[in-house]
Design an enzyme around this catalytic site. Sequence first.
Site, PDB file in Angstrom:
ATOM      1  N   ARG A 113      -0.441   1.828 -15.700  1.00 14.68           N
ATOM      2  CA  ARG A 113      -0.824   0.442 -15.389  1.00 14.68           C
ATOM      3  C   ARG A 113       0.118  -0.149 -14.350  1.00 14.68           C
ATOM      4  NH1 ARG A 113      -0.967  -3.532 -20.121  1.00 14.68           N
ATOM      5  NH2 ARG A 113      -1.355  -4.806 -18.315  1.00 14.68           N
ATOM      6  N   ARG A 161       1.511 -14.226 -26.687  1.00 15.40           N
ATOM      7  CA  ARG A 161       1.140 -14.380 -25.269  1.00 15.40           C
ATOM      8  C   ARG A 161       0.221 -15.575 -25.084  1.00 15.40           C
ATOM      9  NH1 ARG A 161       1.728  -9.223 -21.845  1.00 15.40           N
ATOM     10  NH2 ARG A 161       2.627 -10.830 -20.555  1.00 15.40           N
ATOM     11  N   LYS A 173       3.713  -4.977  -8.708  1.00 16.26           N
ATOM     12  CA  LYS A 173       2.532  -5.234  -9.560  1.00 16.26           C
ATOM     13  C   LYS A 173       2.391  -6.726  -9.822  1.00 16.26           C
ATOM     14  CE  LYS A 173       2.672  -4.837 -14.273  1.00 16.26           C
ATOM     15  NZ  LYS A 173       2.127  -5.948 -15.032  1.00 16.26           N
ATOM     16  N   ASN A 174       3.486  -7.379 -10.228  1.00 18.68           N
ATOM     17  CA  ASN A 174       3.377  -8.759 -10.677  1.00 18.68           C
ATOM     18  C   ASN A 174       3.278  -9.758  -9.534  1.00 18.68           C
ATOM     19  OD1 ASN A 174       3.308  -7.801 -13.226  1.00 18.68           O
ATOM     20  ND2 ASN A 174       5.460  -8.217 -13.688  1.00 18.68           N
ATOM     21  N   CYS A 223       0.054  -6.599 -22.475  1.00 20.28           N
ATOM     22  CA  CYS A 223       0.884  -5.857 -23.424  1.00 20.28           C
ATOM     23  C   CYS A 223       1.040  -6.667 -24.711  1.00 20.28           C
ATOM     24  CB  CYS A 223       2.273  -5.595 -22.835  1.00 20.28           C
ATOM     25  SG  CYS A 223       2.234  -4.602 -21.373  1.00 20.28           S
ATOM     26  N   ASP A 253      11.485  -7.217 -18.411  1.00 20.22           N
ATOM     27  CA  ASP A 253      10.678  -6.018 -18.128  1.00 20.22           C
ATOM     28  C   ASP A 253      11.534  -4.780 -17.909  1.00 20.22           C
ATOM     29  OD1 ASP A 253       8.054  -7.760 -16.283  1.00 20.22           O
ATOM     30  OD2 ASP A 253       8.522  -7.600 -18.409  1.00 20.22           O
TER      31      ASP A 253
END
Length: 440
Positions: free
Chosen positions: A410, A128, A24-25, A123, A318
């Site tokens: 997600r 952030r 994903k990242n 999230c 994570d």
Amino acid sequence: MDSYSYKIKGGIPLKGDVNISGSKNAVLGILAAAMMIDGTCTLENVPDISDVHVMVKICESLGAKIETEIAPEGSVTLHIDPSGINTPKATNPDVSKIRASYYLLGALLGRCGEASLRMPGGCDFGQRPIDLHLKAFKQMGAKGADYRNINGGVISLHANPLRGAKIFLDIVSVGATINVMLAACKAQGNTTIVNAAKEPHIVDVANFLNAMGARIRGAGTDTINIAGVPHLPGNFTYSIIPDQIETGTYMIAAAVTGGDVTIHNIIPTHMDPLSSKMREMGYIIEEGDDYLRVYKDPEEEIWGTNVKTAPYPGFPTDLQPQTVVLLCLSKGQSKMDEDVWENRYQYIPELIRMGANINIFDHIALVNGIDKFTSADVKAPDLRAGAALVCAALAADGVTYIDEARRIDRGYEKIVDKLRSLGADIEIAESRGIFEDTEA
Ligand code: EPZ
């Protein structure tokens, strides 16, 4: 169905083989990078997850054409043609749904010399900020790169020209490292990023950019050099690396259910921080070229340990929530030290509903081992916390409902199918709605 639950009947040891999807990242940064191509490209091993769907929609709102090809076995390939991009403004409401939309600042600065972005989402475990991104763009000649210039939730930058610079990142930041790499590819002159992040997905984005014709050296180390080029011709095919965090999540799910699972299509060295901790606790992790097998000796006791999250090659933040679940089901007292995010323990009250014995002191969670989780109705506060609750539910006796399960989708492709293929009893159910509008 917008909000739904996962209904999990736990207590079944997971057994068998599971294939890991694309990262994903990595793919979110690569999709933004692809917007700078003077040509087309094909992306293979793209995970079929909602964050990718959102990022594709945002790129299409800029004018890019992205065709999705789904193979019979379900693998997803994207055919990307950004030639139709007709605006430097990424202000579509979808931008606020995910964090990674901020990569379009770097990509559009690189492509158009200007960029406007609705402030991103992501999230909720802390502020952030994007101050490091803005400070770097300002150093590269971008005007408007300052929180003071946020107007109506949109930040607008322009740089004529974008110039290479020496960027020192005060904090190791995945996002800032990738965003600066993107803009620097098309800047005039050379850029050096000092104190760069070194995660596997940073290296994958850099490899993709070099395949596009960029000139990046040093990705994966703490100093990255980028020589700006006038064009990025593209016209190539690229396959996304396997997802390090999905891999770790299945390693932990296998362990907490007392199962025996082989996890395929991975890069085992990416898992070293977790593999070494799990071996320390008493689990057996066997490594192959592109797979890991996770199981335990039934005679072996599993003991807790201490974990501190840090930028790669440190322990991945994570995997922090999932690892706390692992620590709950080990003997003795363990300590989790979350050193990357200021508020990433919001899932712990949900684990306590399931019988966990955890005390939080600022960024430290002291975990006292328990024999078993008990099933309960819980909710996923964010993506990785939701994955942790899935692990706890798989280990618990009885039926657990996890509300807000869409947050898990997600970042985890086909998680229900993959867990079922390992023997789990999991299904999608109506949202229990028991947490809606809960007041303090
Ligand atoms: C990326 O977020 C990941 N998201 C996160 O994964 C991951 O937790 C994080 O990196 C750390 O590994 C994506 O790749 C889409 P950072 P990012 O910039 O880039 C501070 C998941 O579950 N900081 O590395 O936002 C920040 O507050 C998600 O897949 C600043 O102070 O993280 C944090 O304390 C969740 N100013 C630290 O740096 C800035 O301008 C690391 O953040 C930027 C960051």
